[in-house]
Design a protein around this motif. Sequence first.
Motif, PDB file in Angstrom:
ATOM      1  N   TYR A 274       0.764  -1.076   0.092  1.00 46.16           N
ATOM      2  CA  TYR A 274       0.146  -0.055  -0.093  1.00 46.16           C
ATOM      3  C   TYR A 274       1.065   1.029   0.121  1.00 46.16           C
ATOM      4  CZ  TYR A 274      -4.996  -1.629   0.581  1.00 46.16           C
ATOM      5  OH  TYR A 274      -5.959  -2.254   0.263  1.00 46.16           O
ATOM      6  N   VAL A 275       1.851   1.087   0.862  1.00 52.05           N
ATOM      7  CA  VAL A 275       2.958   2.362   1.064  1.00 52.05           C
ATOM      8  C   VAL A 275       3.592   2.616  -0.498  1.00 52.05           C
ATOM      9  CG1 VAL A 275       5.036   3.232   2.165  1.00 52.05           C
ATOM     10  CG2 VAL A 275       3.042   2.245   3.496  1.00 52.05           C
ATOM     11  N   LYS A 276       4.098   1.738  -1.150  1.00 54.75           N
ATOM     12  CA  LYS A 276       4.950   1.880  -2.216  1.00 54.75           C
ATOM     13  C   LYS A 276       4.287   1.653  -3.266  1.00 54.75           C
ATOM     14  CE  LYS A 276       8.877   2.247  -0.154  1.00 54.75           C
ATOM     15  NZ  LYS A 276       9.846   3.635  -0.296  1.00 54.75           N
ATOM     16  N   ARG A 277       3.049   1.298  -3.443  1.00 57.11           N
ATOM     17  CA  ARG A 277       2.240   1.230  -4.815  1.00 57.11           C
ATOM     18  C   ARG A 277       2.378   2.567  -5.582  1.00 57.11           C
ATOM     19  NH1 ARG A 277      -4.009  -0.867  -5.583  1.00 57.11           N
ATOM     20  NH2 ARG A 277      -4.209   0.718  -3.916  1.00 57.11           N
ATOM     21  N   GLY A 278       2.171   3.574  -5.051  1.00 57.91           N
ATOM     22  CA  GLY A 278       2.229   4.931  -5.531  1.00 57.91           C
ATOM     23  C   GLY A 278       3.528   5.196  -6.480  1.00 57.91           C
ATOM     24  N   ASP A 279       4.702   4.795  -5.791  1.00 54.13           N
ATOM     25  CA  ASP A 279       5.940   5.032  -6.388  1.00 54.13           C
ATOM     26  C   ASP A 279       6.056   4.276  -7.583  1.00 54.13           C
ATOM     27  OD1 ASP A 279       6.585   6.472  -4.105  1.00 54.13           O
ATOM     28  OD2 ASP A 279       7.863   4.783  -3.373  1.00 54.13           O
ATOM     29  N   ALA A 280       5.411   3.130  -7.642  1.00 60.71           N
ATOM     30  CA  ALA A 280       5.398   2.384  -8.828  1.00 60.71           C
ATOM     31  C   ALA A 280       4.088   2.516 -10.170  1.00 60.71           C
ATOM     32  CB  ALA A 280       5.141   0.871  -8.580  1.00 60.71           C
ATOM     33  N   ALA A 281       3.446   3.648  -9.687  1.00 60.26           N
ATOM     34  CA  ALA A 281       2.343   4.321 -10.735  1.00 60.26           C
ATOM     35  C   ALA A 281       3.090   4.398 -12.086  1.00 60.26           C
ATOM     36  CB  ALA A 281       1.838   5.571 -10.272  1.00 60.26           C
ATOM     37  N   GLY A 282       2.156   4.029 -13.141  1.00 57.02           N
ATOM     38  CA  GLY A 282       2.957   4.206 -14.550  1.00 57.02           C
ATOM     39  C   GLY A 282       3.680   3.088 -14.819  1.00 57.02           C
ATOM     40  N   THR A 283       4.098   2.075 -14.303  1.00 53.41           N
ATOM     41  CA  THR A 283       4.881   0.986 -14.628  1.00 53.41           C
ATOM     42  C   THR A 283       3.982  -0.271 -14.344  1.00 53.41           C
ATOM     43  OG1 THR A 283       5.809   0.710 -12.198  1.00 53.41           O
ATOM     44  CG2 THR A 283       6.832   2.289 -13.580  1.00 53.41           C
ATOM     45  N   PHE A 284       4.460  -1.394 -14.903  1.00 54.67           N
ATOM     46  CA  PHE A 284       4.048  -2.554 -14.677  1.00 54.67           C
ATOM     47  C   PHE A 284       4.090  -3.282 -13.197  1.00 54.67           C
ATOM     48  CE2 PHE A 284       8.514  -4.024 -15.371  1.00 54.67           C
ATOM     49  CZ  PHE A 284       8.567  -5.258 -14.738  1.00 54.67           C
ATOM     50  N   VAL A 285       5.008  -2.609 -12.672  1.00 57.91           N
ATOM     51  CA  VAL A 285       5.154  -3.226 -11.269  1.00 57.91           C
ATOM     52  C   VAL A 285       3.830  -2.864 -10.485  1.00 57.91           C
ATOM     53  CG1 VAL A 285       6.553  -2.902  -8.730  1.00 57.91           C
ATOM     54  CG2 VAL A 285       7.615  -3.159 -11.469  1.00 57.91           C
ATOM     55  N   TYR A 286       3.322  -1.581 -10.881  1.00 57.55           N
ATOM     56  CA  TYR A 286       2.000  -1.248 -10.089  1.00 57.55           C
ATOM     57  C   TYR A 286       0.992  -2.179  -9.844  1.00 57.55           C
ATOM     58  CZ  TYR A 286      -2.014   1.829  -8.785  1.00 57.55           C
ATOM     59  OH  TYR A 286      -3.237   2.236  -8.165  1.00 57.55           O
ATOM     60  N   SER A 287       0.843  -2.929 -11.135  1.00 55.26           N
ATOM     61  CA  SER A 287      -0.196  -4.023 -11.217  1.00 55.26           C
ATOM     62  C   SER A 287       0.060  -5.481 -10.254  1.00 55.26           C
ATOM     63  CB  SER A 287      -0.440  -4.586 -12.453  1.00 55.26           C
ATOM     64  OG  SER A 287       0.645  -5.071 -13.065  1.00 55.26           O
ATOM     65  N   HIS A 288       1.560  -5.387  -9.882  1.00 53.50           N
ATOM     66  CA  HIS A 288       1.918  -6.486  -9.061  1.00 53.50           C
ATOM     67  C   HIS A 288       1.557  -6.197  -7.657  1.00 53.50           C
ATOM     68  CE1 HIS A 288       3.971  -9.239 -11.651  1.00 53.50           C
ATOM     69  NE2 HIS A 288       3.882  -8.259 -12.623  1.00 53.50           N
ATOM     70  N   HIS A 289       1.696  -4.875  -7.068  1.00 50.54           N
ATOM     71  CA  HIS A 289       1.302  -4.295  -6.026  1.00 50.54           C
ATOM     72  C   HIS A 289      -0.194  -4.371  -5.727  1.00 50.54           C
ATOM     73  CE1 HIS A 289       4.888  -2.987  -4.454  1.00 50.54           C
ATOM     74  NE2 HIS A 289       5.189  -2.157  -5.743  1.00 50.54           N
ATOM     75  N   THR A 290      -1.116  -4.141  -6.911  1.00 48.34           N
ATOM     76  CA  THR A 290      -2.455  -4.211  -6.697  1.00 48.34           C
ATOM     77  C   THR A 290      -2.933  -5.840  -6.754  1.00 48.34           C
ATOM     78  OG1 THR A 290      -2.739  -2.510  -7.920  1.00 48.34           O
ATOM     79  CG2 THR A 290      -4.534  -3.814  -7.852  1.00 48.34           C
ATOM     80  N   TRP A 291      -2.100  -6.719  -7.427  1.00 48.75           N
ATOM     81  CA  TRP A 291      -2.420  -8.275  -7.307  1.00 48.75           C
ATOM     82  C   TRP A 291      -2.182  -8.846  -5.956  1.00 48.75           C
ATOM     83  CZ3 TRP A 291      -4.046 -12.029 -10.771  1.00 48.75           C
ATOM     84  CH2 TRP A 291      -3.548 -13.165 -10.681  1.00 48.75           C
TER      85      TRP A 291
END
Length: 120
Positions: free
Chosen positions: A45-62
């Motif tokens: 939850y804390v780091k997901r925003g840092d990954a916004a716009g990358t494919f890594v964002y979807s992994h945090h959501t997953w």
Amino acid sequence: MTQELVLDEKLQTLKNLAWMLYLFHAASLVFSMGTLSWIPLVISYVKRGDAAGTFVYSHHTWQIRSFFWYLFWLILGVVLFFSIIGIPLAWLIFVGAWIWKAYRLIKGFSDLNANKPMDV
């Protein structure tokens, strides 16, 4: 050229964090039936925003969705476990939820290593 290198380093750092969070979720699943998965949940939850716009964002959501669905199935299993009729069904739910979460972790690891976003 250096700007691309910086972006690649940032993406690699984000990817490494997501990989470590998958690893923590997996260790929690094996050693504590997932009860310690709240720790990587908070980090996601804390780091997901840092990954916004990358494919890594979807992994945090997953990972976040995997945690809450797994929690839902465990709570349902506990409720059924304390009813006389539901004890065998509760065990089936516990085992099924564990296998389902293991699948989601393996799928996440695999797609992260292939630099693919998750279908969330």
